[in-house]
Motif scaffolding. Structure first.
Motif, mmCIF file in Angstrom:
data_model
loop_
_atom_site.group_PDB
_atom_site.id
_atom_site.type_symbol
_atom_site.label_atom_id
_atom_site.label_comp_id
_atom_site.label_asym_id
_atom_site.label_seq_id
_atom_site.Cartn_x
_atom_site.Cartn_y
_atom_site.Cartn_z
ATOM 1 N N MET A 1 0.853 -1.189 0.000
ATOM 2 C CA MET A 1 0.000 0.000 0.000
ATOM 3 C C MET A 1 0.890 1.241 0.000
ATOM 4 O O MET A 1 1.832 1.318 0.788
ATOM 5 C CB MET A 1 -0.904 0.018 1.236
ATOM 6 C CG MET A 1 -1.849 1.211 1.265
ATOM 7 S SD MET A 1 -3.065 1.128 2.607
ATOM 8 C CE MET A 1 -2.164 1.918 3.948
ATOM 9 N N GLN B 1 -2.528 4.082 -3.652
ATOM 10 C CA GLN B 1 -2.407 2.977 -4.589
ATOM 11 C C GLN B 1 -2.054 1.711 -3.830
ATOM 12 O O GLN B 1 -1.337 1.753 -2.832
ATOM 13 C CB GLN B 1 -1.329 3.288 -5.641
ATOM 14 C CG GLN B 1 -1.336 2.344 -6.825
ATOM 15 C CD GLN B 1 -0.759 2.969 -8.084
ATOM 16 O OE1 GLN B 1 -0.119 4.016 -8.036
ATOM 17 N NE2 GLN B 1 -0.979 2.326 -9.227
ATOM 18 N N SER B 2 -2.615 0.584 -4.284
ATOM 19 C CA SER B 2 -2.319 -0.710 -3.663
ATOM 20 C C SER B 2 -2.009 -1.726 -4.742
ATOM 21 O O SER B 2 -2.605 -1.688 -5.826
ATOM 22 C CB SER B 2 -3.519 -1.220 -2.879
ATOM 23 O OG SER B 2 -3.891 -0.287 -1.913
ATOM 24 N N PHE B 3 -1.110 -2.634 -4.431
ATOM 25 C CA PHE B 3 -0.691 -3.657 -5.388
ATOM 26 C C PHE B 3 -0.703 -5.021 -4.731
ATOM 27 O O PHE B 3 -0.404 -5.147 -3.544
ATOM 28 C CB PHE B 3 0.763 -3.420 -5.827
ATOM 29 C CG PHE B 3 1.051 -2.069 -6.409
ATOM 30 C CD1 PHE B 3 1.614 -1.066 -5.610
ATOM 31 C CD2 PHE B 3 0.799 -1.787 -7.741
ATOM 32 C CE1 PHE B 3 1.907 0.190 -6.139
ATOM 33 C CE2 PHE B 3 1.100 -0.530 -8.283
ATOM 34 C CZ PHE B 3 1.655 0.452 -7.469
#
Lengths: 128, 154
Positions: free
Chosen positions: B111, B128-130
């Motif tokens: 995050m 943004q999150s991955f």
């Protein structure tokens, strides 16, 4: 109108339940975590339901209110649900602050539990 | 001083690479997402029930998903097309904070909270999150969610 995809129903159902519990009686959040759950709260890590609940229960405010601005949900490669929430919160008489939170949900024994949880206040140390 | 846990090393290294690529030449971001065809399994994934994927099988349980400001894109080509067509010439991201965790299925959840400046627009906050997954010994991004930190009240 088409139904929402399954992962959106699960994700948004969880998110609604989570913040409702958090704002009314956050001790009850325990049922959402397992001994394998991880929480990162403002950069600090907590592992397992007990440590997570100790942290959440000890947060230094009496009243708290979350308001969700936006939420997104995805299915993940391993049949989990990833949910990202952007919103604002107000604790006691403090000013309203933005926050971001991400959850990973997994179906364990027919129940959706939270295996990963990350929370940050939207505070920047420079710029606007 | 102990080493950082492996998921933090992988996560932070990915994050650094992602924003560096985004800010210099985002058409190259294709390398971090996965194709519609899964190289490991031959499984078809869940069927999307609306939008352009309505009634279609996506082709792979490992195809990358991007949600950009609430709009969803599936598979490397669609994702790169969206990112390449974003309406700015210059962009600079600045990371305020990042968190990384290992997930039960050996993926990594990251995050990022930060600020960005596009062209001459004012600086804006973003989230943004991955999710990163190791596929054929490379860490690829299977899930990506981006939102500008814009609230409609308060």
């Amino acid at each position: 109108m088409a139904e929402k995809p399954m992962w959106e129903q699960i994700g948004s159902g969880f998110v609604q339940h989570y913040y409702q519990q958090f704002d009314t009686d956050r001790v009850k959040l325990a049922e959402l975590y397992t001994d394998a759950s991880c929480l990162t709260w403002e950069g600090e890590g907590f592992q397992g339901k007990n440590a997570i609940m100790t942290k959440l229960s000890s947060l230094p405010f009496q009243t708290i209110q979350h308001s969700i601005t936006a939420q997104d949900h995805h299915p993940t490669p391993d049949s989990c649900v990833m949910s990202m929430v952007m919103g604002q919160l107000k604790a006691d008489q403090d000013q309203v602050m933005g926050f971001q939170q991400v959850f990973l949900l997994k179906n364990v024994d027919n129940k959706w539990v939270c295996t990963n949880d990350m929370f940050r206040l939207a505070l920047h140390n420079f710029g606007a | 001083m102990g080493d950082k846990p492996i998921w933090e090393q992988i996560g932070s290294s990915f994050v650094q690479h992602y924003y560096q690529l985004f800010d210099t030449d985002r058409t190259q971001l294709g390398s971090i997402y996965s194709d519609a065809r899964c190289p490991v399994t031959n499984k078809f994934c869940r069927v999307f029930s609306r939008g352009i994927f309505s009634g279609q099988k996506c082709g792979s349980i490992d195809a990358s998903c991007l949600t950009w400001e609430g709009q969803q894109f599936q598979g490397k080509a669609a994702i790169v097309e969206k990112l390449s067509s974003l309406p700015f010439t210059k962009i600079a991201h600045s990371i305020t904070a990042q968190d990384h965790q290992p997930t039960p299925d050996s993926c990594i959840l990251s995050m990022v909270v930060g600020q960005l400046k596009a062209d001459d627009d004012p600086i804006m906050g973003f989230h943004q999150s991955f999710i990163l997954k190791n596929i054929n010994e490379a860490w690829v991004c299977t899930n990506d969610m981006f939102r500008l930190a814009l609230h409609n009240f308060g």
